[in-house]
Design a protein around this motif. Sequence first.
Motif, PDB file in Angstrom:
ATOM      1  N   TRP A   6       1.083  -1.091  -0.310  1.00  0.00           N
ATOM      2  CA  TRP A   6       0.412  -0.082   0.237  1.00  0.00           C
ATOM      3  C   TRP A   6       0.962   1.155  -0.046  1.00  0.00           C
ATOM      4  O   TRP A   6       0.436   2.081  -0.873  1.00  0.00           O
ATOM      5  CB  TRP A   6      -0.825   0.109   1.094  1.00  0.00           C
ATOM      6  N   LEU A   7       1.865   1.200   0.518  1.00  0.00           N
ATOM      7  CA  LEU A   7       2.876   2.271   0.373  1.00  0.00           C
ATOM      8  C   LEU A   7       3.739   2.337  -0.468  1.00  0.00           C
ATOM      9  O   LEU A   7       3.136   4.259  -0.985  1.00  0.00           O
ATOM     10  CB  LEU A   7       4.019   2.465   1.730  1.00  0.00           C
ATOM     11  N   VAL A   8       3.996   1.388  -1.170  1.00  0.00           N
ATOM     12  CA  VAL A   8       4.310   1.800  -2.706  1.00  0.00           C
ATOM     13  C   VAL A   8       3.839   2.479  -3.791  1.00  0.00           C
ATOM     14  O   VAL A   8       3.093   3.325  -4.725  1.00  0.00           O
ATOM     15  CB  VAL A   8       5.548   0.146  -2.864  1.00  0.00           C
ATOM     16  N   LEU A   9       2.025   1.566  -3.377  1.00  0.00           N
ATOM     17  CA  LEU A   9       1.032   2.015  -3.982  1.00  0.00           C
ATOM     18  C   LEU A   9       0.550   3.777  -3.833  1.00  0.00           C
ATOM     19  O   LEU A   9       0.409   4.526  -4.836  1.00  0.00           O
ATOM     20  CB  LEU A   9      -0.595   0.894  -4.055  1.00  0.00           C
ATOM     21  N   ALA A  10       0.500   4.131  -2.990  1.00  0.00           N
ATOM     22  CA  ALA A  10       0.195   5.154  -2.418  1.00  0.00           C
ATOM     23  C   ALA A  10       1.620   6.520  -2.694  1.00  0.00           C
ATOM     24  O   ALA A  10       1.841   7.435  -3.820  1.00  0.00           O
ATOM     25  CB  ALA A  10       0.383   5.274  -1.164  1.00  0.00           C
ATOM     26  N   LEU A  11       2.609   5.807  -2.857  1.00  0.00           N
ATOM     27  CA  LEU A  11       3.989   6.869  -3.354  1.00  0.00           C
ATOM     28  C   LEU A  11       3.826   6.860  -5.230  1.00  0.00           C
ATOM     29  O   LEU A  11       4.011   8.228  -5.919  1.00  0.00           O
ATOM     30  CB  LEU A  11       5.514   6.303  -3.150  1.00  0.00           C
ATOM     31  N   GLY A  12       3.230   5.650  -5.643  1.00  0.00           N
ATOM     32  CA  GLY A  12       3.092   5.852  -7.037  1.00  0.00           C
ATOM     33  C   GLY A  12       2.387   6.640  -7.392  1.00  0.00           C
ATOM     34  O   GLY A  12       2.689   7.829  -8.436  1.00  0.00           O
ATOM     35  N   VAL A  13       0.919   6.562  -6.758  1.00  0.00           N
ATOM     36  CA  VAL A  13       0.204   7.510  -6.797  1.00  0.00           C
ATOM     37  C   VAL A  13       0.516   8.678  -6.824  1.00  0.00           C
ATOM     38  O   VAL A  13      -0.440   9.668  -7.382  1.00  0.00           O
ATOM     39  CB  VAL A  13      -0.795   7.581  -6.568  1.00  0.00           C
ATOM     40  N   LEU A  14       0.585   9.615  -5.976  1.00  0.00           N
ATOM     41  CA  LEU A  14       1.323  10.389  -5.474  1.00  0.00           C
ATOM     42  C   LEU A  14       3.043  11.182  -6.559  1.00  0.00           C
ATOM     43  O   LEU A  14       2.415  12.201  -6.590  1.00  0.00           O
ATOM     44  CB  LEU A  14       2.370  10.336  -3.750  1.00  0.00           C
ATOM     45  N   ALA A  15       3.314  10.193  -6.827  1.00  0.00           N
ATOM     46  CA  ALA A  15       4.339  11.086  -8.040  1.00  0.00           C
ATOM     47  C   ALA A  15       4.088  10.891  -9.171  1.00  0.00           C
ATOM     48  O   ALA A  15       4.457  11.720 -10.024  1.00  0.00           O
ATOM     49  CB  ALA A  15       5.297   9.866  -8.162  1.00  0.00           C
ATOM     50  N   TRP A  16       2.629  10.255  -9.496  1.00  0.00           N
ATOM     51  CA  TRP A  16       1.786  11.259 -10.617  1.00  0.00           C
ATOM     52  C   TRP A  16       1.281  12.031 -10.874  1.00  0.00           C
ATOM     53  O   TRP A  16       1.334  13.268 -11.744  1.00  0.00           O
ATOM     54  CB  TRP A  16       0.750   9.563 -10.575  1.00  0.00           C
ATOM     55  N   VAL A  17       0.545  12.560  -9.694  1.00  0.00           N
ATOM     56  CA  VAL A  17       0.132  13.739  -8.898  1.00  0.00           C
ATOM     57  C   VAL A  17       1.087  14.661  -9.310  1.00  0.00           C
ATOM     58  O   VAL A  17       0.874  15.991 -10.521  1.00  0.00           O
ATOM     59  CB  VAL A  17      -0.611  13.234  -8.225  1.00  0.00           C
ATOM     60  N   VAL A  18       2.069  14.570  -8.809  1.00  0.00           N
ATOM     61  CA  VAL A  18       3.245  15.624  -8.603  1.00  0.00           C
ATOM     62  C   VAL A  18       3.255  15.900 -10.689  1.00  0.00           C
ATOM     63  O   VAL A  18       3.820  16.769 -10.546  1.00  0.00           O
ATOM     64  CB  VAL A  18       4.311  15.221  -7.761  1.00  0.00           C
ATOM     65  N   ALA A  19       3.791  14.990 -11.537  1.00  0.00           N
ATOM     66  CA  ALA A  19       4.516  14.768 -12.392  1.00  0.00           C
ATOM     67  C   ALA A  19       3.556  15.324 -13.104  1.00  0.00           C
ATOM     68  O   ALA A  19       3.406  16.642 -14.361  1.00  0.00           O
ATOM     69  CB  ALA A  19       4.809  13.028 -12.845  1.00  0.00           C
ATOM     70  N   ARG A  20       2.249  14.866 -13.341  1.00  0.00           N
ATOM     71  CA  ARG A  20       0.954  15.633 -14.165  1.00  0.00           C
ATOM     72  C   ARG A  20       0.931  17.143 -13.294  1.00  0.00           C
ATOM     73  O   ARG A  20       1.066  18.692 -14.301  1.00  0.00           O
ATOM     74  CB  ARG A  20      -0.804  15.002 -13.280  1.00  0.00           C
TER      75      ARG A  20
END
Length: 90
Positions: A6-20
């Motif tokens: 879940w931590l990896v998934l959350a970090l992935g989503v947050l990285a995607w949001v920052v990139a967008r």
Amino acid sequence: MWIALWLVLALGVLAWVVARQTSAVMLAERLDDLRNQRSALEANRAQLLRHIRAAESRAILIPRAESLGLRLPADSEIVILQPRDSEGRR
């Protein structure tokens, strides 16, 4: 194990949001630059049109024509042509 997933998934989503968001900010800056460039080009176009109108004026054309040895035509020497319509009528 699940917490790490879940931590990896959350970090992935947050990285995607920052990139967008970064991409959106860069696109907004580019759009602002293009709008400024368009405004400058429109101002330049308006200035060129003013120069053209001034150069077409009689105050400019008559002295230049006279310096070339040309003269103004008499009224009887002027022929006004009218365009014909698609059926050949005037």
